[in-house]
Write a protein that holds these residues in place. Structure first.
Motif, mmCIF file in Angstrom:
data_model
loop_
_atom_site.group_PDB
_atom_site.id
_atom_site.type_symbol
_atom_site.label_atom_id
_atom_site.label_comp_id
_atom_site.label_asym_id
_atom_site.label_seq_id
_atom_site.Cartn_x
_atom_site.Cartn_y
_atom_site.Cartn_z
ATOM 1 N N VAL A 1 2.666 33.336 -43.072
ATOM 2 C CA VAL A 1 2.879 31.980 -42.093
ATOM 3 C C VAL A 1 4.069 31.856 -41.661
ATOM 4 C CG1 VAL A 1 2.290 29.540 -42.152
ATOM 5 C CG2 VAL A 1 0.838 31.203 -43.460
ATOM 6 N N GLY A 2 4.596 31.800 -40.524
ATOM 7 C CA GLY A 2 5.863 31.225 -39.838
ATOM 8 C C GLY A 2 5.840 29.954 -39.332
ATOM 9 N N PHE A 3 7.033 29.480 -38.875
ATOM 10 C CA PHE A 3 7.243 28.043 -38.228
ATOM 11 C C PHE A 3 7.906 28.405 -36.867
ATOM 12 C CE2 PHE A 3 6.513 24.354 -41.130
ATOM 13 C CZ PHE A 3 6.086 24.924 -42.032
ATOM 14 N N ALA A 4 7.590 27.356 -36.034
ATOM 15 C CA ALA A 4 8.251 27.737 -34.660
ATOM 16 C C ALA A 4 8.608 26.144 -34.318
ATOM 17 C CB ALA A 4 7.434 27.929 -33.661
ATOM 18 N N ASN B 1 20.976 38.581 -36.618
ATOM 19 C CA ASN B 1 20.937 38.798 -37.871
ATOM 20 C C ASN B 1 19.434 39.559 -37.915
ATOM 21 O OD1 ASN B 1 22.457 37.969 -40.038
ATOM 22 N ND2 ASN B 1 22.152 35.596 -39.374
ATOM 23 N N PRO B 2 18.982 40.089 -39.030
ATOM 24 C CA PRO B 2 17.569 40.563 -39.076
ATOM 25 C C PRO B 2 16.671 39.513 -39.064
ATOM 26 C CG PRO B 2 18.704 40.548 -41.266
ATOM 27 C CD PRO B 2 19.635 40.375 -40.287
ATOM 28 N N ASP B 3 15.450 39.851 -38.479
ATOM 29 C CA ASP B 3 14.321 38.822 -38.078
ATOM 30 C C ASP B 3 13.370 39.025 -39.314
ATOM 31 O OD1 ASP B 3 12.005 37.490 -37.700
ATOM 32 O OD2 ASP B 3 12.556 37.323 -35.556
ATOM 33 N N ILE B 4 13.475 38.106 -40.430
ATOM 34 C CA ILE B 4 12.803 38.164 -41.567
ATOM 35 C C ILE B 4 11.255 38.211 -41.268
ATOM 36 C CG2 ILE B 4 12.537 37.369 -44.080
ATOM 37 C CD1 ILE B 4 15.425 35.914 -43.511
ATOM 38 N N LEU B 5 11.008 37.315 -40.695
ATOM 39 C CA LEU B 5 9.482 37.156 -40.383
ATOM 40 C C LEU B 5 8.925 38.252 -39.767
ATOM 41 C CD1 LEU B 5 6.897 35.273 -40.821
ATOM 42 C CD2 LEU B 5 7.437 34.148 -38.485
ATOM 43 N N SER B 6 9.447 38.683 -38.892
ATOM 44 C CA SER B 6 9.232 40.107 -38.014
ATOM 45 C C SER B 6 9.098 41.267 -38.955
ATOM 46 C CB SER B 6 10.280 40.290 -37.035
ATOM 47 O OG SER B 6 9.732 39.684 -35.677
ATOM 48 N N GLY C 1 3.116 32.944 -28.946
ATOM 49 C CA GLY C 1 3.798 34.170 -28.726
ATOM 50 C C GLY C 1 4.364 34.748 -30.129
ATOM 51 N N LYS C 2 4.886 33.660 -30.660
ATOM 52 C CA LYS C 2 5.553 34.173 -32.092
ATOM 53 C C LYS C 2 4.303 34.722 -32.997
ATOM 54 C CE LYS C 2 9.319 31.600 -32.307
ATOM 55 N NZ LYS C 2 9.841 30.149 -32.495
ATOM 56 N N LEU C 3 2.920 33.984 -32.987
ATOM 57 C CA LEU C 3 1.938 34.577 -33.709
ATOM 58 C C LEU C 3 1.740 36.102 -33.426
ATOM 59 C CD1 LEU C 3 -0.393 33.229 -35.548
ATOM 60 C CD2 LEU C 3 -1.588 33.340 -33.388
ATOM 61 N N ARG D 1 4.069 38.486 -31.879
ATOM 62 C CA ARG D 1 5.092 39.246 -32.122
ATOM 63 C C ARG D 1 5.640 39.518 -33.403
ATOM 64 N NH1 ARG D 1 7.274 35.734 -28.048
ATOM 65 N NH2 ARG D 1 8.827 34.624 -29.619
ATOM 66 N N LYS D 2 5.397 38.476 -34.359
ATOM 67 C CA LYS D 2 5.858 38.523 -35.668
ATOM 68 C C LYS D 2 4.540 39.078 -36.479
ATOM 69 C CE LYS D 2 9.560 35.533 -34.895
ATOM 70 N NZ LYS D 2 10.848 35.310 -35.705
ATOM 71 N N ASN D 3 3.447 39.241 -36.002
ATOM 72 C CA ASN D 3 2.232 39.892 -36.507
ATOM 73 C C ASN D 3 1.513 38.720 -37.643
ATOM 74 O OD1 ASN D 3 0.155 41.795 -37.211
ATOM 75 N ND2 ASN D 3 1.452 42.785 -38.570
ATOM 76 N N ILE E 1 5.051 32.423 -46.977
ATOM 77 C CA ILE E 1 5.368 31.259 -45.794
ATOM 78 C C ILE E 1 6.867 31.243 -45.482
ATOM 79 C CG2 ILE E 1 5.123 28.766 -45.227
ATOM 80 C CD1 ILE E 1 2.724 28.367 -47.038
ATOM 81 N N MET E 2 7.036 31.184 -44.274
ATOM 82 C CA MET E 2 8.612 31.544 -43.902
ATOM 83 C C MET E 2 8.867 30.205 -43.321
ATOM 84 S SD MET E 2 11.145 33.697 -44.370
ATOM 85 C CE MET E 2 12.593 33.395 -43.686
ATOM 86 N N THR E 3 9.385 29.183 -43.762
ATOM 87 C CA THR E 3 9.748 28.014 -43.279
ATOM 88 C C THR E 3 11.133 27.854 -43.044
ATOM 89 O OG1 THR E 3 9.469 25.379 -43.413
ATOM 90 C CG2 THR E 3 9.418 26.788 -45.376
ATOM 91 N N ALA E 4 11.834 28.865 -43.662
ATOM 92 C CA ALA E 4 13.386 28.803 -43.413
ATOM 93 C C ALA E 4 13.761 28.862 -42.016
ATOM 94 C CB ALA E 4 13.897 30.010 -44.218
ATOM 95 N N ALA E 5 15.068 27.965 -41.856
ATOM 96 C CA ALA E 5 15.575 28.311 -40.390
ATOM 97 C C ALA E 5 16.997 29.083 -40.458
ATOM 98 C CB ALA E 5 16.280 26.629 -40.306
ATOM 99 N N VAL E 6 16.490 30.362 -40.373
ATOM 100 C CA VAL E 6 17.409 31.395 -40.473
ATOM 101 C C VAL E 6 18.281 31.675 -39.222
ATOM 102 C CG1 VAL E 6 17.696 34.081 -40.733
ATOM 103 C CG2 VAL E 6 15.503 32.670 -41.591
ATOM 104 N N SER E 7 19.615 31.702 -39.452
ATOM 105 C CA SER E 7 20.379 31.681 -38.389
ATOM 106 C C SER E 7 20.236 32.973 -37.607
ATOM 107 C CB SER E 7 22.125 31.893 -38.731
ATOM 108 O OG SER E 7 22.342 30.878 -39.651
ATOM 109 N N ASP E 8 19.854 33.058 -36.348
ATOM 110 C CA ASP E 8 19.719 34.044 -35.540
ATOM 111 C C ASP E 8 20.901 35.069 -35.236
ATOM 112 O OD1 ASP E 8 17.020 33.739 -35.070
ATOM 113 O OD2 ASP E 8 17.569 32.035 -33.695
ATOM 114 N N TYR E 9 22.146 34.397 -35.373
ATOM 115 C CA TYR E 9 23.378 35.176 -35.261
ATOM 116 C C TYR E 9 24.364 35.087 -36.191
ATOM 117 C CZ TYR E 9 21.665 36.030 -30.476
ATOM 118 O OH TYR E 9 20.809 36.566 -29.573
#
Ligand code: C5P
Length: 404
Positions: A329-332, A309-314, A347-349, A351-353, A277-285
């Protein structure tokens, strides 16, 4: 907002150790959860905390002797049968030795022999007594026979020594008790959770980050632990208070979180997690080139060049294979309208498989103890979880994960 309660019965045994002063707090946490608590005290325990204190905190009579029984009921046997679980906190070296040898010369020891309920023991003693081979053998003996332990902590001991031997914190003992009592639908499952913000350095004292507190991930970790899972948490720079039986990995940047999550999700050896489960708020840049020394005001920086930054969930999603793929599981998080949130989540479901995306609004989620979410899953379901404590939201998310 309603606090969750559960109708379960706990016998709390207290033995002679200075840590007995924490026993009322353990009882209070258990009664706060709705558990009915009955206390059994050894003679030595009563030198540290009074039966009246325990009676007042639990609202039940306290057992201190074999000789108060009525003709109709043999107290220690009746209580042994009554209990859903027995917790001994603090457990002295003397108690552990006698329990291992099968002594029954106090109501608590007799109850331990008589009960069919699971037993949890929280030792508290001097470091040398704890490390003595005799105590270690006695603990191993009890463990072999199914008794569970909340390991003592390292720290300053009441006897003046420094080292292992402090009783685990009351809230930690409480969590282990709930884990034993729970239905345990995550027993045998491994779960990996990414939570908190990341920090992307601008210079040695400044960074790009966000308002994420990590509370949602902590709630998920605690809930998974309560339900019996083997839990690992990778967290950005936030305080993560979880039982020590949960493995925690602290990271700072998105790059570090990426490495930690990917290596734990897809280990080179051994079994990977069943759920990620990826609930982290990762900095996109992140700033392209962080300054090595602190930027001076006179250097008048008006813009920062950033790179993605790399997209971890992707990346977690793209490595999934048919045979060996954890449930993902990811968060939006959004700030606009519900319709946009649901469209984004769907969409994220794709794109991020992922198997499920949990949608929420920033103003209802960040830093708060409560949240309102929508569960958007690969079967096309979109269910709202109304505003509730994050512990409750975590419960719903994990129940849905089991159905994915
Ligand atoms: O693409 P977006 O950031 O909106 O996606 C949110 C989901 O992706 C969250 O689960 C978040 O933890 C994850 N994420 C990630 N790596 C990033 C950005 C977001 O894993 N660089």
């Amino acid at each position: 907002m309603a606090v969750q309660t559960e109708n379960k019965r706990v016998v709390l045994g207290i033995t002679g150790s200075i840590a007995a002063y924490k026993a009322p707090e353990i009882a209070r946490l258990l009664t706060g959860r709705g558990y009915e608590v009955r206390v059994v005290m050894t003679e030595a325990a009563q030198e540290f905390v009074t039966p009246l204190t325990m009676q007042t905190v639990t609202g039940n009579p306290v057992m201190t002797s074999f000789w108060d029984d009525s003709p109709e009921e043999i107290g220690h046997i009746a209580w042994a049968d009554w209990a859903d679980t027995v917790v001994v906190a603090p457990a002295s070296a003397d108690f552990i030795a006698k329990a291992n040898a099968g002594f029954a010369d106090s109501p608590l020891l007799a109850l331990i022999l008589a009960t069919k309920a699971p037993v949890l023991v929280a030792p508290a003693m001097n470091v040398n007594m704890l490390q003595h081979t005799t105590t270690q053998d006695n603990m191993a003996g009890l463990k072999e026979r199914g008794v569970r332990f909340v390991e003592p902590e390292e720290g300053e001991l009441a006897c003046g020594w420094q080292g292992a031997g402090r009783m685990a914190a009351p809230w930690e003992i409480f969590y282990h008790t709930m884990r034993i009592i729970s239905e345990g639908d995550f027993v045998g499952k491994k779960i990996l959770i990414g939570t908190g913000p990341t920090r992307e350095p601008i210079d040695p004292v400044r960074f790009l980050s966000n308002r994420s507190s990590g509370k949602m991930g902590v709630a998920l970790a605690r809930e998974a632990f309560r339900r019996g899972a083997d839990v690992t948490v990778v967290h950005g720079p936030v305080r993560v208070r979880v039982p020590r039986a949960i493995q925690t990995v602290g990271v700072t940047t998105a790059q570090e979180m990426h490495e930690a999550m990917l290596s734990l999700a897809y280990p080179e050896e051994g079994q990977g997690p069943d759920v990620v489960i990826m609930t982290a708020a990762v900095s996109d840049y992140k700033p392209k080139v962080p300054a090595e020394t602190k930027l001076k005001k006179s250097e008048a920086m008006t813009s920062i060049e950033v790179v993605p930054n790399p997209d971890i969930l992707s990346d977690l999603g793209s490595r999934r294979s048919e045979s060996n793929s954890p449930c993902l599981v990811g968060f939006a998080v959004e700030t606009g309208e519900l319709e946009d949130l649901l469209t984004e989540a769907a969409g994220k479901l794709e794109r991020k498989n992922a198997d499920m995306i949990v949608g929420n609004f920033a103003e209802e989620a960040f830093e708060l103890d409560t949240n309102r979410v929508w569960l958007v899953d690969k079967h096309g379901r979109r269910d709202e979880v109304a505003t509730s404590f994050k512990s409750r939201v975590a419960q719903k998310i994990l129940s849905r994960v089991l159905k994915l």
